[in-house]
Design a protein around this motif. Structure first.
Motif, short mmCIF file in Angstrom:
data_model
loop_
_atom_site.label_atom_id
_atom_site.label_comp_id
_atom_site.label_asym_id
_atom_site.label_seq_id
_atom_site.Cartn_x
_atom_site.Cartn_y
_atom_site.Cartn_z
N TRP A 98 0.86 -1.18 0.00
CA TRP A 98 0.00 0.00 0.00
C TRP A 98 0.90 1.23 0.00
CZ3 TRP A 98 -5.25 0.55 -0.32
CH2 TRP A 98 -6.06 -0.58 -0.09
N ILE A 99 0.60 2.19 -0.86
CA ILE A 99 1.37 3.43 -0.95
C ILE A 99 0.42 4.60 -0.74
CG2 ILE A 99 2.88 4.83 -2.39
CD1 ILE A 99 2.48 1.36 -3.54
N ALA A 100 0.87 5.57 0.04
CA ALA A 100 0.05 6.74 0.36
C ALA A 100 0.65 8.00 -0.25
CB ALA A 100 -0.08 6.91 1.87
N ASP A 101 -0.20 8.78 -0.88
CA ASP A 101 0.14 10.11 -1.39
C ASP A 101 -0.77 11.10 -0.67
OD1 ASP A 101 0.41 12.51 -2.73
OD2 ASP A 101 0.32 11.64 -4.74
N SER A 102 -0.27 11.66 0.42
CA SER A 102 -1.10 12.55 1.24
C SER A 102 -1.42 13.85 0.52
CB SER A 102 -0.38 12.85 2.56
OG SER A 102 -1.13 13.73 3.36
N GLN A 103 -0.47 14.36 -0.24
CA GLN A 103 -0.64 15.63 -0.93
C GLN A 103 -1.83 15.59 -1.89
OE1 GLN A 103 1.09 18.33 -0.21
NE2 GLN A 103 0.16 19.65 -1.75
N HIS A 104 -2.04 14.44 -2.54
CA HIS A 104 -3.10 14.32 -3.53
C HIS A 104 -4.24 13.42 -3.06
CE1 HIS A 104 0.56 15.46 -5.79
NE2 HIS A 104 -0.28 16.19 -6.49
N SER A 105 -4.20 13.02 -1.79
CA SER A 105 -5.26 12.20 -1.18
C SER A 105 -5.54 10.93 -1.97
CB SER A 105 -6.55 13.02 -1.01
OG SER A 105 -6.36 14.06 -0.07
N VAL A 106 -4.48 10.16 -2.21
CA VAL A 106 -4.60 8.90 -2.94
C VAL A 106 -3.93 7.78 -2.15
CG1 VAL A 106 -4.08 7.65 -5.06
CG2 VAL A 106 -4.60 10.10 -5.16
N LEU A 107 -4.61 6.64 -2.08
CA LEU A 107 -4.04 5.40 -1.56
C LEU A 107 -4.08 4.37 -2.68
CD1 LEU A 107 -5.61 4.85 1.99
CD2 LEU A 107 -3.17 4.81 1.48
N MET A 108 -2.99 3.63 -2.84
CA MET A 108 -2.94 2.63 -3.91
C MET A 108 -2.37 1.33 -3.37
SD MET A 108 -1.18 2.90 -7.71
CE MET A 108 0.50 3.10 -7.09
N ARG A 109 -3.01 0.22 -3.73
CA ARG A 109 -2.49 -1.11 -3.40
C ARG A 109 -2.00 -1.75 -4.69
NH1 ARG A 109 -4.74 -6.70 -2.36
NH2 ARG A 109 -3.37 -7.62 -0.75
N VAL A 110 -0.76 -2.28 -4.64
CA VAL A 110 -0.18 -2.90 -5.82
C VAL A 110 0.27 -4.32 -5.49
CG1 VAL A 110 0.56 -0.71 -6.83
CG2 VAL A 110 2.12 -1.96 -5.33
N SER A 111 0.27 -5.16 -6.50
CA SER A 111 0.69 -6.55 -6.36
C SER A 111 2.21 -6.65 -6.41
CB SER A 111 0.08 -7.39 -7.48
OG SER A 111 0.62 -6.98 -8.73
N PRO A 112 2.78 -7.81 -6.07
CA PRO A 112 4.25 -7.96 -6.14
C PRO A 112 4.83 -7.69 -7.52
CG PRO A 112 3.29 -9.76 -4.90
CD PRO A 112 2.14 -9.00 -5.50
N ASP A 113 4.02 -7.89 -8.57
CA ASP A 113 4.53 -7.64 -9.93
C ASP A 113 4.19 -6.23 -10.41
OD1 ASP A 113 1.83 -7.94 -10.29
OD2 ASP A 113 1.98 -9.53 -11.79
N GLY A 114 3.75 -5.37 -9.49
CA GLY A 114 3.58 -3.96 -9.83
C GLY A 114 2.23 -3.57 -10.40
N GLN A 115 1.27 -4.50 -10.41
CA GLN A 115 -0.04 -4.20 -10.96
C GLN A 115 -0.91 -3.47 -9.92
OE1 GLN A 115 -0.80 -4.87 -14.29
NE2 GLN A 115 1.41 -5.30 -14.19
N LYS A 116 -1.61 -2.44 -10.36
CA LYS A 116 -2.51 -1.72 -9.47
C LYS A 116 -3.71 -2.61 -9.14
CE LYS A 116 -3.50 2.58 -10.48
NZ LYS A 116 -4.19 3.75 -11.09
#
Length: 310
Positions: free
Chosen positions: A188-206
């Motif tokens: 899980w990666i957080a971008d607080s500035q743009h209010s986005v949370l993203m979960r990605v797989s081990p192979d980089g897929q969103k």
């Protein structure tokens, strides 16, 4: 010569009190006021001995396998490896403004994020094993395979193997500054500035993208079930399932700057710069949102509890 003498005082103090720390039993290590390291026990009581006089201390992370604590001190461009069981206090220099540490309990190594790079340091603190250049990076390591996810605040996100070689890129974000990883390698990666949370797989897929949680910070995975805890607007604690469904939400403080999740009991440790006294406190919440205690630690900025399934 003056700078060298300046650091002797806290190091000698630590060596004198090391015997009071003993074995690691799930306690929480706290950076307070950017100068002092506290140890809180599971019931919230603080050890009477502290590690003082560390100007611009930015992080303290514990290795749950052996209780060794790694302390980042930005002003000294140094990370200290402190073994409370032996009193050993080793300086790892030449780290440009270290701000974040991710420990691999499987081998004791530490991935240290500084201003312009992430450096992997051997478990004994004597060797730099890899260097990955990145601007204001964040890092999270998976102890099951030694790989690490690293973000670059200018957008890029990538996964690296245990030797520091890039494995795969993930979709870029506007300003990613928080990352956490589960045992399967999903991040899980957080971008607080743009209010986005993203979960990605081990192979980089969103896998999941969430845009309705304002200013998400300090993402932390509960490795038992893969759920995510995250802070929103420095006040709300939110739990998300692996598919991004909101499971729980409750207020957790006035100015939350860091959290740490203890999967042994599912509790969330919270560093609140203000707290009820407006001078700062460290609190612990049950997964259902009950505050179990609050300790008035001045201006806490980092909390670390360790957990690892070998």
């Amino acid at each position: 010569m003056i700078k060298k003498m300046f650091w002797i005082v806290p190091l000698l103090f630590v060596l004198c009190v090391a015997a009071s720390y003993g074995q690691y039993n799930g306690e929480c290590w706290v950076v307070s006021g950017g100068t002092t390291i506290y140890k809180l026990y599971a019931d919230g009581n603080a050890d009477p001995q502290v590690i003082p006089d560390l100007p611009q201390a930015s992080a303290a992370e514990v290795n749950p396998a052996d209780g060794v604590v790694w302390i980042a001190v930005s002003a000294a461009n140094t990370v200290y490896r402190y073994n409370p069981n032996t009193g050993e206090f080793l300086a790892i220099p030449d780290l440009n403004r270290p701000s974040m540490i991710a420990i691999n309990p499987a081998d004791g190594s530490a991935w240290i994020a500084g201003y312009d790079a992430v450096k992997k340091v051997s478990g004994d603190g004597t060797q730099v094993l890899a260097t990955i250049e990145a601007h204001e990076p964040a890092v999270a390591v998976n102890p099951k395979d030694g790989s690490a996810w690293i973000t670059n605040a200018r957008g890029p996100i990538a996964r690296y193997d245990a030797a520091g070689n890039k494995i795969v890129d993930a979709p870029s974000m506007g300003e990613p500054k928080g990352v956490t990883v589960d045992y399967q390698g999903n991040a899980w990666i957080a971008d607080s500035q743009h209010s986005v949370l993203m979960r990605v797989s081990p192979d980089g897929q969103k896998l999941v993208e969430i845009t309705d949680i304002p200013n998400p910070t300090s993402p932390r995975i509960n490795v038992n079930d893969g759920s995510l805890w995250v802070v929103s607007q420095q006040s709300m604690l939110i739990k998300l399932s692996t598919d991004g469904t909101k499971a729980t939400e409750f207020p957790g403080g006035m100015a939350i700057v860091a959290i740490s999740v203890s999967p042994t009991d599912g509790a969330i440790w919270v560093a609140d710069l203000l707290g009820t006294t407006f001078t700062g406190e460290v609190s612990k919440y049950s997964p259902a949102g009950q505050q179990l205690f609050a300790n008035p630690i001045p201006q806490p900025s980092s909390v670390s509890v360790g957990y690892w399934q070998p």
